[in-house]
Every structure is written in structure tokens, then in C-alpha cells.
Design a protein around this motif. Structure first.
Motif, PDB file in Angstrom:
ATOM      1  N   SER A  44       0.811  -1.219   0.000  1.00  9.00           N
ATOM      2  CA  SER A  44       0.000   0.000   0.000  1.00  9.00           C
ATOM      3  C   SER A  44       0.842   1.266   0.000  1.00  9.00           C
ATOM      4  O   SER A  44       0.319   2.357  -0.226  1.00  9.00           O
ATOM      5  N   SER A  45       2.155   1.132   0.260  1.00 13.02           N
ATOM      6  CA  SER A  45       3.032   2.303   0.296  1.00 13.02           C
ATOM      7  C   SER A  45       3.710   2.566  -1.040  1.00 13.02           C
ATOM      8  O   SER A  45       4.305   3.634  -1.222  1.00 13.02           O
ATOM      9  N   ARG A  46       3.617   1.634  -1.963  1.00 13.50           N
ATOM     10  CA  ARG A  46       4.374   1.756  -3.210  1.00 13.50           C
ATOM     11  C   ARG A  46       3.867   2.873  -4.118  1.00 13.50           C
ATOM     12  O   ARG A  46       4.557   3.259  -5.054  1.00 13.50           O
ATOM     13  N   GLN A  47       2.665   3.386  -3.843  1.00 11.53           N
ATOM     14  CA  GLN A  47       2.118   4.478  -4.650  1.00 11.53           C
ATOM     15  C   GLN A  47       2.536   5.845  -4.120  1.00 11.53           C
ATOM     16  O   GLN A  47       2.227   6.869  -4.742  1.00 11.53           O
ATOM     17  N   LEU A  48       3.249   5.878  -3.005  1.00  4.51           N
ATOM     18  CA  LEU A  48       3.748   7.150  -2.487  1.00  4.51           C
ATOM     19  C   LEU A  48       4.826   7.689  -3.418  1.00  4.51           C
ATOM     20  O   LEU A  48       5.605   6.926  -3.993  1.00  4.51           O
ATOM     21  N   GLU A  49       4.870   9.011  -3.548  1.00  2.00           N
ATOM     22  CA  GLU A  49       5.814   9.637  -4.478  1.00  2.00           C
ATOM     23  C   GLU A  49       7.266   9.255  -4.174  1.00  2.00           C
ATOM     24  O   GLU A  49       8.072   9.076  -5.079  1.00  2.00           O
ATOM     25  N   ILE A  50       7.586   9.145  -2.903  1.00  2.27           N
ATOM     26  CA  ILE A  50       8.968   8.844  -2.516  1.00  2.27           C
ATOM     27  C   ILE A  50       9.424   7.497  -3.082  1.00  2.27           C
ATOM     28  O   ILE A  50      10.595   7.321  -3.439  1.00  2.27           O
ATOM     29  N   PHE A  51       8.494   6.545  -3.209  1.00  8.61           N
ATOM     30  CA  PHE A  51       8.844   5.224  -3.744  1.00  8.61           C
ATOM     31  C   PHE A  51       8.675   5.157  -5.258  1.00  8.61           C
ATOM     32  O   PHE A  51       9.468   4.513  -5.953  1.00  8.61           O
ATOM     33  N   LYS A  52       7.660   5.840  -5.795  1.00  8.13           N
ATOM     34  CA  LYS A  52       7.479   5.867  -7.244  1.00  8.13           C
ATOM     35  C   LYS A  52       8.688   6.493  -7.934  1.00  8.13           C
ATOM     36  O   LYS A  52       9.062   6.112  -9.035  1.00  8.13           O
ATOM     37  N   ALA A  53       9.309   7.472  -7.250  1.00  8.82           N
ATOM     38  CA  ALA A  53      10.466   8.162  -7.833  1.00  8.82           C
ATOM     39  C   ALA A  53      11.692   7.265  -7.923  1.00  8.82           C
ATOM     40  O   ALA A  53      12.640   7.574  -8.657  1.00  8.82           O
ATOM     41  N   LEU A  54      11.695   6.152  -7.194  1.00 12.10           N
ATOM     42  CA  LEU A  54      12.859   5.255  -7.211  1.00 12.10           C
ATOM     43  C   LEU A  54      13.117   4.693  -8.604  1.00 12.10           C
ATOM     44  O   LEU A  54      14.264   4.431  -8.972  1.00 12.10           O
ATOM     45  N   GLN A  55      12.048   4.512  -9.388  1.00 10.93           N
ATOM     46  CA  GLN A  55      12.202   3.913 -10.712  1.00 10.93           C
ATOM     47  C   GLN A  55      12.991   4.813 -11.663  1.00 10.93           C
ATOM     48  O   GLN A  55      13.580   4.342 -12.635  1.00 10.93           O
ATOM     49  N   ASP A  56      12.999   6.118 -11.388  1.00  7.87           N
ATOM     50  CA  ASP A  56      13.671   7.073 -12.268  1.00  7.87           C
ATOM     51  C   ASP A  56      15.069   7.455 -11.794  1.00  7.87           C
ATOM     52  O   ASP A  56      15.783   8.176 -12.490  1.00  7.87           O
ATOM     53  N   LYS A  57      15.466   6.979 -10.623  1.00  9.78           N
ATOM     54  CA  LYS A  57      16.761   7.363 -10.064  1.00  9.78           C
ATOM     55  C   LYS A  57      17.884   6.490 -10.621  1.00  9.78           C
ATOM     56  O   LYS A  57      17.674   5.330 -10.986  1.00  9.78           O
ATOM     57  N   THR A  58      19.071   7.068 -10.656  1.00 10.72           N
ATOM     58  CA  THR A  58      20.247   6.295 -11.048  1.00 10.72           C
ATOM     59  C   THR A  58      20.503   5.219  -9.998  1.00 10.72           C
ATOM     60  O   THR A  58      20.563   5.522  -8.805  1.00 10.72           O
ATOM     61  N   PRO A  59      20.626   3.962 -10.406  1.00  9.14           N
ATOM     62  CA  PRO A  59      20.824   2.882  -9.418  1.00  9.14           C
ATOM     63  C   PRO A  59      22.059   3.121  -8.559  1.00  9.14           C
ATOM     64  O   PRO A  59      23.108   3.540  -9.048  1.00  9.14           O
ATOM     65  N   ARG A  60      21.926   2.879  -7.281  1.00  9.72           N
ATOM     66  CA  ARG A  60      23.040   3.018  -6.349  1.00  9.72           C
ATOM     67  C   ARG A  60      23.869   1.741  -6.355  1.00  9.72           C
ATOM     68  O   ARG A  60      23.364   0.661  -6.650  1.00  9.72           O
ATOM     69  N   THR A  61      25.149   1.871  -6.055  1.00  8.87           N
ATOM     70  CA  THR A  61      25.995   0.679  -5.921  1.00  8.87           C
ATOM     71  C   THR A  61      25.523  -0.132  -4.721  1.00  8.87           C
ATOM     72  O   THR A  61      25.486   0.374  -3.601  1.00  8.87           O
ATOM     73  N   ILE A  62      25.144  -1.354  -4.974  1.00  5.83           N
ATOM     74  CA  ILE A  62      24.587  -2.215  -3.924  1.00  5.83           C
ATOM     75  C   ILE A  62      25.679  -3.130  -3.385  1.00  5.83           C
ATOM     76  O   ILE A  62      26.393  -3.774  -4.170  1.00  5.83           O
ATOM     77  N   PRO A  63      25.845  -3.222  -2.057  1.00  2.15           N
ATOM     78  CA  PRO A  63      26.859  -4.126  -1.497  1.00  2.15           C
ATOM     79  C   PRO A  63      26.543  -5.583  -1.817  1.00  2.15           C
ATOM     80  O   PRO A  63      25.382  -5.952  -2.031  1.00  2.15           O
ATOM     81  N   ALA A  64      27.584  -6.410  -1.815  1.00  3.35           N
ATOM     82  CA  ALA A  64      27.460  -7.795  -2.254  1.00  3.35           C
ATOM     83  C   ALA A  64      26.530  -8.633  -1.368  1.00  3.35           C
ATOM     84  O   ALA A  64      26.040  -9.681  -1.811  1.00  3.35           O
ATOM     85  N   TRP A  65      26.276  -8.196  -0.137  1.00  3.01           N
ATOM     86  CA  TRP A  65      25.444  -9.009   0.742  1.00  3.01           C
ATOM     87  C   TRP A  65      23.943  -8.805   0.499  1.00  3.01           C
ATOM     88  O   TRP A  65      23.113  -9.428   1.157  1.00  3.01           O
ATOM     89  N   LEU A  66      23.609  -7.947  -0.479  1.00  5.59           N
ATOM     90  CA  LEU A  66      22.210  -7.684  -0.808  1.00  5.59           C
ATOM     91  C   LEU A  66      21.973  -7.912  -2.299  1.00  5.59           C
ATOM     92  O   LEU A  66      22.831  -7.606  -3.130  1.00  5.59           O
TER      93      LEU A  66
END
Length: 206
Positions: free
Chosen positions: A149-171
Motif C-alpha cells: 500500500s506504500s508503493r504508490q507514495l511519491e517517494i517510492f514511485k520516484a525510485l524507478q527514475d533514479k540512477t541505481p546506487r551501488t549495492i553491497p554484495a550481501w544484498l
């Protein structure tokens, strides 16, 4: 619950380096860039730090980066001492496994402070169940996700347009589905924060 409410830029100035406590805003306009000196009237006339001073500064830096207060940080250290392995690395591993830090590392939030707020407001689930405790310790096999139910919030919808962050190997992250898997314990080489953990161990071992 006690919390820090003063300017976070003062914390960066106290440590003499940018800790990126405000996330992306630290890359743009930041008061540390304008005045990279310690806060206080005597900031320009500091003497060379003693061994104790260096150890204390390192502990303060770790506390500020992870947003942990003194009593809780001490408990993490005591847990790290009881674990097998190197105490300093155990300490950083425990801090990295905090849910708020994990949410930040995944890329769901721009800063650990924002991640902490998202967790407290109930937007994050672990293995399908809502968890609103920032200090919750994740483990291999856990699935971290944004609540449906939170995925429609602007803060999360904007994630699709952001440059991907370097993710550590444990994730492992699936940003399209707002989920991430904890595939391993965080290793020392996965922690890119400039902390000399051996100084913290020396401080608490006195």
C-alpha cells in the motif's frame, strides 16, 4: 526516546569530513562546504589530538553515521565482544545489519535518517510482515520490501527514475518490485565508511 535534533552539518564539521547524513542533499548545497571547521568559538585553535582523542573521534564518527546513541552503541560493542571473530569487524557488521541501514543500502531511501523514518512509519516489511523497529537486525534469507500500500507514495514511485546506487554484495535488489534479499552477512570489504574500528575497540578496552 532521545534523538539528535540539531543541525547534522555540525556533526560533519566536528568530524572534519562529510558524513553524508542528509543523503543527496550533501552532494549539492551543504554548510560543511562553506565552513569545513569544527563548530564552536575555539574551532580554529585546536591542539593536536591525543591518542584518547583520536579513539573518541572514531567512536563519535561511527555513532553519527549510523544514527545510534551512546547507550545503544555500547550494547552493540558488548554484543560484538561476545561474538566469534574480530571485535571491531563484528561491531560494524551489527551496525550494517540494522534495518534502517539496510533500507538505505538497498536504495529505498536517500539517507539513513530517511530510512529510519520510513521504517518507523511502517512502510517496510521483512518476510512479508511489517517491521517498524529501525534497530531490527536482518539476517541471510530475509526479504526486505516496501509495503504494497506504500508503493504508490511519491517517494517510492520516484525510485524507478533514479540512477541505481551501488549495492553491497550481501544484498540482491529488485527495484522494479521494491524488494531485496539478504544473501549473506556483510563483510568488512562491503563497508565503505572510513572508520578505523580498531580505535573504537581500544577505547572501550581501557
Amino acid at each position: 526516546m532521545a534523538r539528535y535534533i540539531d543541525s547534522v552539518c555540525k556533526q560533519c564539521r566536528a568530524e572534519g569530513m562529510k558524513l553524508y547524513l542528509k543523503g543527496e542533499r550533501c552532494y549539492n548545497k551543504c554548510s560543511f562546504d562553506k565552513r569545513p571547521v569544527a563548530p564552536g568559538v575555539h574551532s580554529q585553535s585546536r591542539r593536536k589530538q591525543s591518542e584518547y582523542g583520536l579513539q573518541l573521534r572514531e567512536k563519535q564518527k561511527a555513532k553519527r553515521v549510523y544514527g545510534v546513541l551512546e547507550d545503544q552503541f555500547r550494547r552493540y560493542f558488548e554484543m560484538a565482544e561476545r561474538m566469534k571473530g574480530i571485535t571491531g569487524e563484528n561491531l560494524l557488521q551489527l551496525l550494517e545489519r540494522r534495518l534502517d541501514n539496510t533500507v538505505y543500502r538497498i536504495g529505498f531511501a536517500d539517507s539513513r535518517a530517511q530510512a529510519r523514518q520510513l521504517v518507523r512509519h511502517g512502510h517496510i516489511t521483512v518476510n512479508g510482515r511489517k517491521v517498524n523497529i529501525p534497530s531490527y537486525s536482518v539476517k541471510p534469507g530475509d526479504i526486505i520490501a516496501v509495503k504494497g500500500s506504500s508503493r504508490q507514495l511519491e517517494i517510492f514511485k520516484a525510485l524507478q527514475d533514479k540512477t541505481p546506487r551501488t549495492i553491497p554484495a550481501w544484498l540482491q535488489v529488485d527495484m522494479e518490485n521494491y524488494t531485496a534479499n539478504v544473501v549473506a552477512m556483510p563483510a568488512r570489504e562491503d563497508i565503505d565508511i572510513p572508520i578505523e574500528e580498531h580505535l573504537i575497540v581500544e577505547l572501550y578496552s581501557k
